[in-house]
Design an enzyme around this catalytic site. Structure first.
Site, PDB file in Angstrom:
ATOM      1  N   ASP A   6       0.881  -1.169   0.000  1.00 46.39           N
ATOM      2  CA  ASP A   6       0.000   0.000   0.000  1.00 46.39           C
ATOM      3  C   ASP A   6       0.917   1.218   0.000  1.00 46.39           C
ATOM      4  O   ASP A   6       1.492   1.569   1.032  1.00 46.39           O
ATOM      5  CB  ASP A   6      -0.907  -0.007   1.225  1.00 46.39           C
ATOM      6  N   GLU A  66      -1.558  -1.381  -4.885  1.00 47.66           N
ATOM      7  CA  GLU A  66      -2.761  -0.626  -5.179  1.00 47.66           C
ATOM      8  C   GLU A  66      -2.504   0.323  -6.334  1.00 47.66           C
ATOM      9  O   GLU A  66      -1.490   1.016  -6.378  1.00 47.66           O
ATOM     10  CB  GLU A  66      -3.210   0.155  -3.945  1.00 47.66           C
ATOM     11  N   ASP A 139      -2.443   1.260   6.863  1.00 51.95           N
ATOM     12  CA  ASP A 139      -1.628   0.956   5.680  1.00 51.95           C
ATOM     13  C   ASP A 139      -1.210  -0.521   5.662  1.00 51.95           C
ATOM     14  O   ASP A 139      -1.137  -1.133   4.600  1.00 51.95           O
ATOM     15  CB  ASP A 139      -0.375   1.841   5.661  1.00 51.95           C
TER      16      ASP A 139
END
Length: 177
Positions: A6, A66, A139
């Site tokens: 992330d 992501e 996160d």
């Protein structure tokens, strides 16, 4: 084994997930953190070095990251883009294939609902990985969710369905009230 990332400049979450006997297991997870008043080039170097160490230790078969989600804050989007670039470079130098997932695809794969909220995703990460508590900070939980998405969906009809639903939903205009 899949390493989820992330990306972010202040905090970059990571999580290594493996499927064993039909169950998912978290092998390692955490967050790389940089200090706010550190020059950007130094922060990116710290993230790059940290990711290189994680990649050496984990030796993942794939990395799931992501996809950049552009919202209203251009400054944040640029910073996340720079952090993604560092992550992609580290993976490229380690010769690990990278797969990208939209936030809606991750929510659909982990929770079964593309508009799930952050708490729903975190609870499902905890449940799917058999953890005693939700990984913190957010996160870290997000990185594990991204890894779970790739582990559960890569190369399956489900992955194509999720991508198709995600594209339809992202192209749908929802009128403002």
């Amino acid at each position: 084994m899949v390493l989820g990332i992330d990306p972010g400049v202040a905090r970059m979450g990571y999580g290594a997930v493996v499927q064993q006997g039909g169950r998912l297991k978290a092998l390692d997870y955490g967050t790389l953190v940089t200090e706010a008043h550190t020059p950007l080039e130094r922060r990116l170097a710290i993230l790059f070095g940290g990711l290189q160490e994680i990649l050496k230790k984990a030796k993942p078969d794939a990395v799931a990251i992501e996809e950049l989600f552009f919202s209203r804050n251009v400054k944040t989007a640029i910073a996340v883009g720079q952090a993604r670039g560092v992550a992609l470079l580290a993976c490229g130098l380690a010769n690990v294939p990278v797969f990208e997932y939209r936030p809606m695809e991750v929510k659909q794969a982990v929770v079964g609902y593309g508009n799930a909220d952050k708490q729903q995703v975190q609870k499902m990460v905890k449940l799917l990985l058999g953890l005693t508590e939700v990984p913190k900070p957010d996160d870290t939980a997000d990185a594990l969710a991204i890894a779970i998405t790739h582990t559960q969906c890569s190369g399956t009809q489900l992955s194509e369905t999720i991508r198709s639903l995600s594209k339809k939903a992202s192209n749908t205009v929802i009128p403002r009230r």
